[in-house]
Design a protein around this motif. Sequence first.
Motif, short mmCIF file in Angstrom:
data_model
loop_
_atom_site.label_atom_id
_atom_site.label_comp_id
_atom_site.label_asym_id
_atom_site.label_seq_id
_atom_site.Cartn_x
_atom_site.Cartn_y
_atom_site.Cartn_z
N ALA A 1 0.82 -1.21 0.00
CA ALA A 1 0.00 0.00 0.00
C ALA A 1 0.85 1.26 0.00
CB ALA A 1 -0.92 0.00 1.22
N ILE A 2 2.02 1.19 0.62
CA ILE A 2 2.87 2.38 0.74
C ILE A 2 3.70 2.60 -0.52
CG2 ILE A 2 4.79 3.40 2.02
CD1 ILE A 2 3.70 1.94 4.50
N ILE A 3 4.31 1.56 -1.07
CA ILE A 3 5.25 1.76 -2.17
C ILE A 3 4.87 1.00 -3.43
CG2 ILE A 3 7.19 2.21 -0.63
CD1 ILE A 3 8.13 -0.65 -1.10
N GLY A 4 3.71 0.33 -3.44
CA GLY A 4 3.33 -0.48 -4.59
C GLY A 4 3.08 0.30 -5.85
N GLN A 5 2.75 1.59 -5.71
CA GLN A 5 2.39 2.37 -6.90
C GLN A 5 3.60 2.86 -7.69
OE1 GLN A 5 1.84 3.19 -3.78
NE2 GLN A 5 2.30 5.33 -3.35
N VAL A 6 4.81 2.74 -7.15
CA VAL A 6 6.00 3.15 -7.89
C VAL A 6 6.47 1.98 -8.75
CG1 VAL A 6 6.66 4.76 -6.08
CG2 VAL A 6 7.62 2.46 -6.08
N ARG A 7 7.29 2.26 -9.75
CA ARG A 7 7.79 1.20 -10.62
C ARG A 7 8.66 0.22 -9.82
NH1 ARG A 7 7.38 0.91 -15.78
NH2 ARG A 7 6.85 3.12 -16.00
N GLY A 8 8.32 -1.03 -9.91
CA GLY A 8 9.03 -2.05 -9.12
C GLY A 8 8.62 -2.08 -7.66
N GLY A 9 7.60 -1.30 -7.30
CA GLY A 9 7.20 -1.21 -5.90
C GLY A 9 6.70 -2.51 -5.31
N LEU A 10 6.04 -3.31 -6.14
CA LEU A 10 5.53 -4.59 -5.66
C LEU A 10 6.68 -5.52 -5.28
CD1 LEU A 10 2.82 -5.88 -5.18
CD2 LEU A 10 2.82 -6.72 -7.51
N ALA A 11 7.75 -5.50 -6.07
CA ALA A 11 8.92 -6.31 -5.75
C ALA A 11 9.61 -5.80 -4.48
CB ALA A 11 9.90 -6.30 -6.93
N SER A 12 9.69 -4.46 -4.34
CA SER A 12 10.28 -3.88 -3.13
C SER A 12 9.44 -4.23 -1.90
CB SER A 12 10.40 -2.37 -3.26
OG SER A 12 11.29 -2.02 -4.31
N ALA A 13 8.11 -4.22 -2.07
CA ALA A 13 7.23 -4.60 -0.97
C ALA A 13 7.45 -6.06 -0.58
CB ALA A 13 5.77 -4.38 -1.36
N THR A 14 7.74 -6.89 -1.56
CA THR A 14 8.03 -8.30 -1.29
C THR A 14 9.28 -8.45 -0.44
OG1 THR A 14 6.96 -9.00 -3.35
CG2 THR A 14 8.51 -10.55 -2.34
N VAL A 15 10.33 -7.69 -0.79
CA VAL A 15 11.57 -7.74 -0.02
C VAL A 15 11.33 -7.27 1.42
CG1 VAL A 15 13.85 -6.69 0.24
CG2 VAL A 15 13.12 -7.53 -1.98
N ILE A 16 10.58 -6.19 1.57
CA ILE A 16 10.28 -5.68 2.91
C ILE A 16 9.46 -6.70 3.68
CG2 ILE A 16 9.07 -3.87 4.19
CD1 ILE A 16 9.77 -1.98 1.85
N GLY A 17 8.50 -7.34 3.00
CA GLY A 17 7.73 -8.39 3.64
C GLY A 17 8.59 -9.56 4.06
N CYS A 18 9.55 -9.93 3.23
CA CYS A 18 10.49 -11.00 3.58
C CYS A 18 11.29 -10.63 4.82
CB CYS A 18 11.44 -11.29 2.43
SG CYS A 18 10.71 -12.19 1.05
N GLY A 19 11.74 -9.37 4.88
CA GLY A 19 12.50 -8.92 6.05
C GLY A 19 11.67 -8.97 7.31
N GLY A 20 10.41 -8.54 7.21
CA GLY A 20 9.54 -8.58 8.38
C GLY A 20 9.24 -10.00 8.83
N PHE A 21 8.96 -10.88 7.86
CA PHE A 21 8.68 -12.27 8.21
C PHE A 21 9.93 -12.94 8.77
CE2 PHE A 21 7.91 -16.78 7.33
CZ PHE A 21 6.70 -16.95 7.99
N ALA A 22 11.10 -12.53 8.27
CA ALA A 22 12.36 -13.09 8.79
C ALA A 22 12.52 -12.78 10.27
CB ALA A 22 13.55 -12.53 8.01
N ALA A 23 12.00 -11.60 10.68
CA ALA A 23 12.08 -11.21 12.09
C ALA A 23 11.14 -12.01 12.96
CB ALA A 23 11.79 -9.71 12.23
N LEU A 24 10.31 -12.84 12.35
CA LEU A 24 9.45 -13.74 13.12
C LEU A 24 9.90 -15.19 13.01
CD1 LEU A 24 5.78 -12.51 12.50
CD2 LEU A 24 7.11 -12.38 14.60
N SER A 25 10.28 -15.61 11.81
CA SER A 25 10.52 -17.05 11.60
C SER A 25 11.96 -17.46 11.81
CB SER A 25 10.09 -17.43 10.18
OG SER A 25 10.95 -16.84 9.22
N GLY A 26 12.93 -16.60 11.45
CA GLY A 26 14.34 -16.98 11.54
C GLY A 26 14.75 -18.03 10.53
N SER A 27 13.90 -18.25 9.53
CA SER A 27 14.16 -19.31 8.55
C SER A 27 14.08 -18.76 7.14
CB SER A 27 13.15 -20.45 8.73
OG SER A 27 13.18 -21.34 7.64
N SER A 28 15.11 -19.00 6.35
CA SER A 28 15.13 -18.55 4.96
C SER A 28 14.14 -19.33 4.11
CB SER A 28 16.53 -18.69 4.37
OG SER A 28 17.43 -17.82 5.00
#
Length: 434
Positions: free
Chosen positions: A90-117
Amino acid sequence: MSIGAIGVTGIVILLALLILRVPVAFAMFAVGFVGIWILNGWNAATSLLASETFTLASNPELVIIPLFILMGNVASVTGMSRQLYDAAYAIIGQVRGGLASATVIGCGGFAALSGSSVASALTMGKVSLAEMDRFAYDPRLSTGVVAAGGTLGILIPPSTGFVIYAILTEQSIGRLFLAGVLPGILLLSCFVLTITLLCWLRPAFGPKGPKTDASEKLRALTGALPILVVIVLTIGGIYGGFFSPTEAAGVGAGAVVLYGFATRRLRARALWIASRDSIVTTATVMLILIAAHLINPFLALSHIPTVVGEALAALNLNTLGTLVVILLVYLVLGCFLEGFAMLVLTLPIFFPVIIQLGIDPIWFGVLVVLTLEMGLISPPVGINVFIVKSVAPNVELGTIFRGVLPFWCAMLVTLAILIAFPQISLILPDTMMN
């Protein structure tokens, strides 16, 4: 046969077993047990097996592994990872490549919960790949970003890789977790920058997504609030000195379970499945650790660490040069071996050299874990690539490997920065735990 020849033969057999896809724990157990039997007798081998198994099973620090794994599994079941992804989108999806950047940020956030790649790549792949496909993202970018973003799970704390490193080298888990924070943020930033550059050079790689107004952004951020609270509660509790890493794992696991039941997103059957998966993963890790405590004495008895140390000294390199050579070995091994196997196989050989050279073991731990991350997307093994392939079966494996190449280069740049500036890794543990 000399003692040294027996050691070398054991390593060759171990590598051959791993290449033949024999499970890591069983391969190390066989080589370590038989090697100790040959070098020190049957009684020594059986006695060591019994004592090390009991010692590891009774180590309270290892409780952190099943608890953090359970926290990540329950967070995935309750949709918390999806909420974080939606907020970033919702924050950065409207910029070019924003959906991919959101995915990376989501991966970082989930990493802070799971500890598993693997868990990060699998979960975010299920969440994001369909969305990027809907907006006509190039498959190289969409699959590459999920595979690379998933590797953040082994660097951003709580990291299973740091826990294993700490157990094998007798270092502080808390200090290693602190040391991984800034490098994790740096790597995440490099990934976002890589996406931006790719979409600037090739606009068709990442089209713009739909715009969202302020109310939609606020709604998405509100939805991500639970996962942010859990991250602050667990990781912030460790850094603030309120919890030990083990206590934080218990608090975090309890928090996500309570959240799941309170929102009725977690049913008894889903909790059973998440718990069962956590037990299986924990058992796998424990078997590897037990096998590691058999292979380590075998290597010590065969004097392999001493021989390697003398060989490195004979190269007449300075401390930095020796460190670079060791990391290059990790990069090469990462193309063929699974990460935990590399840790268990190499640390008994390289860690004494690192200590002798006066290299900070916490800093070295961060560098090693980062090289393990690179192995997760390096051909031909690249386990994260195969995880993404299972989520996106219509995408060719070669396409995914081409997609991860820019991110592999970004990881190499990050590794160089961390080598050049050790304080990026050490400033938090040195200021908050001294």
